[in-house]
Design a protein around this motif. Structure first.
Motif, PDB file in Angstrom:
ATOM      1  N   LYS A 166       1.940   0.249 -10.758  1.00  0.00           N
ATOM      2  CA  LYS A 166       0.875   0.567  -9.807  1.00  0.00           C
ATOM      3  C   LYS A 166      -0.282  -0.426  -9.927  1.00  0.00           C
ATOM      4  O   LYS A 166      -0.828  -0.878  -8.921  1.00  0.00           O
ATOM      5  CB  LYS A 166       0.390   1.998 -10.046  1.00  0.00           C
ATOM      6  N   ASP A 171       1.651   6.593  -6.932  1.00  0.00           N
ATOM      7  CA  ASP A 171       0.587   7.533  -7.281  1.00  0.00           C
ATOM      8  C   ASP A 171       1.108   8.966  -7.210  1.00  0.00           C
ATOM      9  O   ASP A 171       0.857   9.777  -8.112  1.00  0.00           O
ATOM     10  CB  ASP A 171      -0.605   7.333  -6.346  1.00  0.00           C
ATOM     11  N   ALA A 172       1.854   9.266  -6.172  1.00  0.00           N
ATOM     12  CA  ALA A 172       2.425  10.610  -6.013  1.00  0.00           C
ATOM     13  C   ALA A 172       3.435  10.898  -7.125  1.00  0.00           C
ATOM     14  O   ALA A 172       3.467  12.012  -7.663  1.00  0.00           O
ATOM     15  CB  ALA A 172       3.084  10.742  -4.647  1.00  0.00           C
ATOM     16  N   HIS A 180       2.302   1.712  -3.390  1.00  0.00           N
ATOM     17  CA  HIS A 180       1.227   2.138  -4.290  1.00  0.00           C
ATOM     18  C   HIS A 180       0.984   3.648  -4.158  1.00  0.00           C
ATOM     19  O   HIS A 180       0.862   4.358  -5.153  1.00  0.00           O
ATOM     20  CB  HIS A 180      -0.040   1.338  -3.971  1.00  0.00           C
ATOM     21  N   ARG A 181       0.949   4.132  -2.909  1.00  0.00           N
ATOM     22  CA  ARG A 181       0.772   5.575  -2.674  1.00  0.00           C
ATOM     23  C   ARG A 181       1.945   6.375  -3.238  1.00  0.00           C
ATOM     24  O   ARG A 181       1.757   7.441  -3.834  1.00  0.00           O
ATOM     25  CB  ARG A 181       0.625   5.858  -1.177  1.00  0.00           C
ATOM     26  N   ASP A 182       3.154   5.858  -3.046  1.00  0.00           N
ATOM     27  CA  ASP A 182       4.338   6.540  -3.556  1.00  0.00           C
ATOM     28  C   ASP A 182       4.309   6.635  -5.080  1.00  0.00           C
ATOM     29  O   ASP A 182       4.667   7.666  -5.653  1.00  0.00           O
ATOM     30  CB  ASP A 182       5.616   5.834  -3.104  1.00  0.00           C
ATOM     31  N   ARG A 206       0.831  -1.212   0.000  1.00  0.00           N
ATOM     32  CA  ARG A 206       0.000   0.000   0.000  1.00  0.00           C
ATOM     33  C   ARG A 206       0.863   1.258   0.000  1.00  0.00           C
ATOM     34  O   ARG A 206       0.559   2.240  -0.683  1.00  0.00           O
ATOM     35  CB  ARG A 206      -0.933   0.002   1.204  1.00  0.00           C
ATOM     36  N   LYS A 263       2.557   3.464 -14.132  1.00  0.00           N
ATOM     37  CA  LYS A 263       1.144   3.087 -14.046  1.00  0.00           C
ATOM     38  C   LYS A 263       0.975   1.572 -14.084  1.00  0.00           C
ATOM     39  O   LYS A 263       0.146   1.019 -13.350  1.00  0.00           O
ATOM     40  CB  LYS A 263       0.347   3.733 -15.172  1.00  0.00           C
ATOM     41  N   LYS A 269      -1.723  -3.064  -7.176  1.00  0.00           N
ATOM     42  CA  LYS A 269      -3.144  -3.111  -6.820  1.00  0.00           C
ATOM     43  C   LYS A 269      -3.649  -4.554  -6.843  1.00  0.00           C
ATOM     44  O   LYS A 269      -4.398  -4.968  -5.954  1.00  0.00           O
ATOM     45  CB  LYS A 269      -3.946  -2.245  -7.790  1.00  0.00           C
ATOM     46  N   ILE A 321       3.532   9.578 -10.166  1.00  0.00           N
ATOM     47  CA  ILE A 321       2.806   9.741 -11.429  1.00  0.00           C
ATOM     48  C   ILE A 321       2.168  11.121 -11.497  1.00  0.00           C
ATOM     49  O   ILE A 321       2.242  11.809 -12.515  1.00  0.00           O
ATOM     50  CB  ILE A 321       1.752   8.629 -11.601  1.00  0.00           C
ATOM     51  N   THR A 322       1.554  11.540 -10.406  1.00  0.00           N
ATOM     52  CA  THR A 322       0.931  12.862 -10.356  1.00  0.00           C
ATOM     53  C   THR A 322       1.969  13.962 -10.554  1.00  0.00           C
ATOM     54  O   THR A 322       1.745  14.903 -11.315  1.00  0.00           O
ATOM     55  CB  THR A 322       0.198  13.051  -9.017  1.00  0.00           C
TER      56      THR A 322
END
Length: 65
Positions: free
Chosen positions: A45, A21-22, A17-19, A14, A42, A49, A24-25
């Motif tokens: 990620k 996401d950050a 996954h958060r890292d 998890r 992606k 998931k 990619i953003t």
């Protein structure tokens, strides 16, 4: 693996996954032209998931009502 190891692994997945996401953003907002790198992040990620879902299903079995 026992339940404690699964829970620990779940938290690590998890967090990663958060890292991702950050990351990619941040790359998207920075207007990065490296679309291949973003696509790879992606994909990673999505694999995370799937792994998270497998562990959650193991820890929380379906309850037949």
């Amino acid at each position: 693996m026992n339940e404690q190891e699964l829970t620990r692994n779940l938290e690590l997945l998890r967090s990663e996954h958060r890292d991702l996401d950050a990351a990619i953003t941040a790359l998207s907002e920075a207007g990065s032209s490296d679309q291949l790198q973003i696509a790879r992040l992606k994909k990673r990620k999505l694999r995370l998931k799937d792994q998270i879902a497998i562990i959650e299903d193991t820890l929380l079995p379906d309850i037949i009502a």
